[in-house]
Design an enzyme around this catalytic site. Structure first.
Site, short mmCIF file in Angstrom:
data_model
loop_
_atom_site.label_atom_id
_atom_site.label_comp_id
_atom_site.label_asym_id
_atom_site.label_seq_id
_atom_site.Cartn_x
_atom_site.Cartn_y
_atom_site.Cartn_z
N CYS A 31 15.59 -17.47 -14.74
CA CYS A 31 15.17 -16.50 -13.72
C CYS A 31 13.77 -16.83 -13.20
O CYS A 31 12.78 -16.72 -13.93
CB CYS A 31 15.20 -15.10 -14.34
N CYS A 34 11.25 -13.93 -13.21
CA CYS A 34 10.84 -13.63 -14.59
C CYS A 34 9.65 -14.50 -14.99
O CYS A 34 8.77 -14.05 -15.74
CB CYS A 34 12.00 -13.87 -15.56
#
Length: 302
Positions: A31, A34
């Site tokens: 991600c 993230c």
């Protein structure tokens, strides 16, 4: 920061959040957002210095936990307090917005310091170190003057130790709040009882004047109430409540419920400090307090 799995979730998130807010970050290695948010959260955990704990959950590896929180996209961040989610956000917010989110929910550094000092004071009292507890309570109130629980314990301990002038000085900043805060009202009752004794004391046998009036007329509620104030001023609290019960059994509404209000105040004064335990439960109530609460309920509801 700690990596959380199903195996340690209960200890590191649920139980831990009952002592300190836990910020749960659902992320995954692939991600991109993230990777932007993660370092911000780690930086703020260090900067906030114990005001919250960061727990990271790999949503790919821990799908059961992700499903339990209803995670639909990552990053998803959830703030846990007292074992429950209180707020959260999705996406890689900029640092300023993350700070605003945290500051909305977390105690200030001053509040956190006061909470810590207060807890240490309770531990000192449990260990019989009243002087150490007094120091910690003074530090707690100095750090956070709005911490009414710490101030209550400070004023009560000062009065228990006979330091009446210091107690009055510590109570003065919250005097105006006492009418709307029950525990502060209890302190005000105790201080007013001391004032009453100072005004009416005629030597060590002063309370006898009320005994004589009550012996002549058991419904002399003013004398009974005065006697209860004398007893409370001298820290003879259960005897004071016994006297107040005598009024309540005969006239629950006397003087707009003055006896009931005084009785409740005394209950607050004798209630021992009860800190939360690790699993969020409250320790059993003090047996004396529990007994006198039942007696009050029995009389008032009869």
């Amino acid at each position: 920061m700690i990596d959380v799995t199903v195996a340690n979730f209960e200890a590191e998130v649920i139980t831990a959040s009952q002592q300190q807010p836990v910020l749960v970050d659902f992320w995954a290695p692939w991600c991109g957002p993230c990777k932007t948010l993660g370092p911000i959260l780690e930086k703020l955990e260090t900067e906030y210095a114990g005001r919250f704990k960061l727990a990271k959950i790999d949503s790919d590896q821990e799908q059961q936990l992700a499903a339990m929180f209803g995670v639909r996209s990552i990053p998803t961040v959830v703030l846990m307090v007292d074992g429950q989610p209180v707020d959260g956000f999705m996406g890689a917010l900029p640092e300023t917005q993350v700070r605003a989110f945290l500051d909305k929910h977390l105690p200030s550094a001053e509040e956190q310091q006061a909470q810590g000092e207060h807890e240490e004071a309770q531990q000192a009292l449990e260990g019989g170190d009243a002087a150490g507890a007094l120091d910690k309570l003074q530090e707690a109130v100095q750090a956070d003057p709005d911490n009414d629980e710490a101030r209550f314990d400070l004023v009560r301990l000062l009065l228990q130790r006979g330091q009446v002038d210091a107690a009055r000085a510590a109570f003065a900043p919250v005097d105006a709040k006492a009418e709307g805060v029950q525990r502060l009202a209890a302190l005000k009752f105790w201080l007013s009882a001391m004032d009453f004794v100072a005004e009416h004391a005629d030597g060590p046998g002063a309370i006898d004047q009320f005994d004589q009036k009550i012996a002549a007329n058991k419904r002399d509620f003013a004398a009974r109430f005065s006697r209860a104030r004398f007893l409370a001023a001298g820290q003879r609290f259960t005897e004071a409540m016994d006297e107040l019960l005598e009024i309540l059994m005969r006239d629950k509404g006397w003087e707009e419920g003055a006896a009931r209000k005084a009785y409740v105040a005394v209950l607050d004064l004798i209630e021992p400090p009860r800190a939360k335990v690790a699993d969020g439960q409250i320790p059993p109530q003090d047996p004396v307090v529990a007994s006198y609460r039942r007696r009050l309920s029995s009389v008032v509801l009869s």
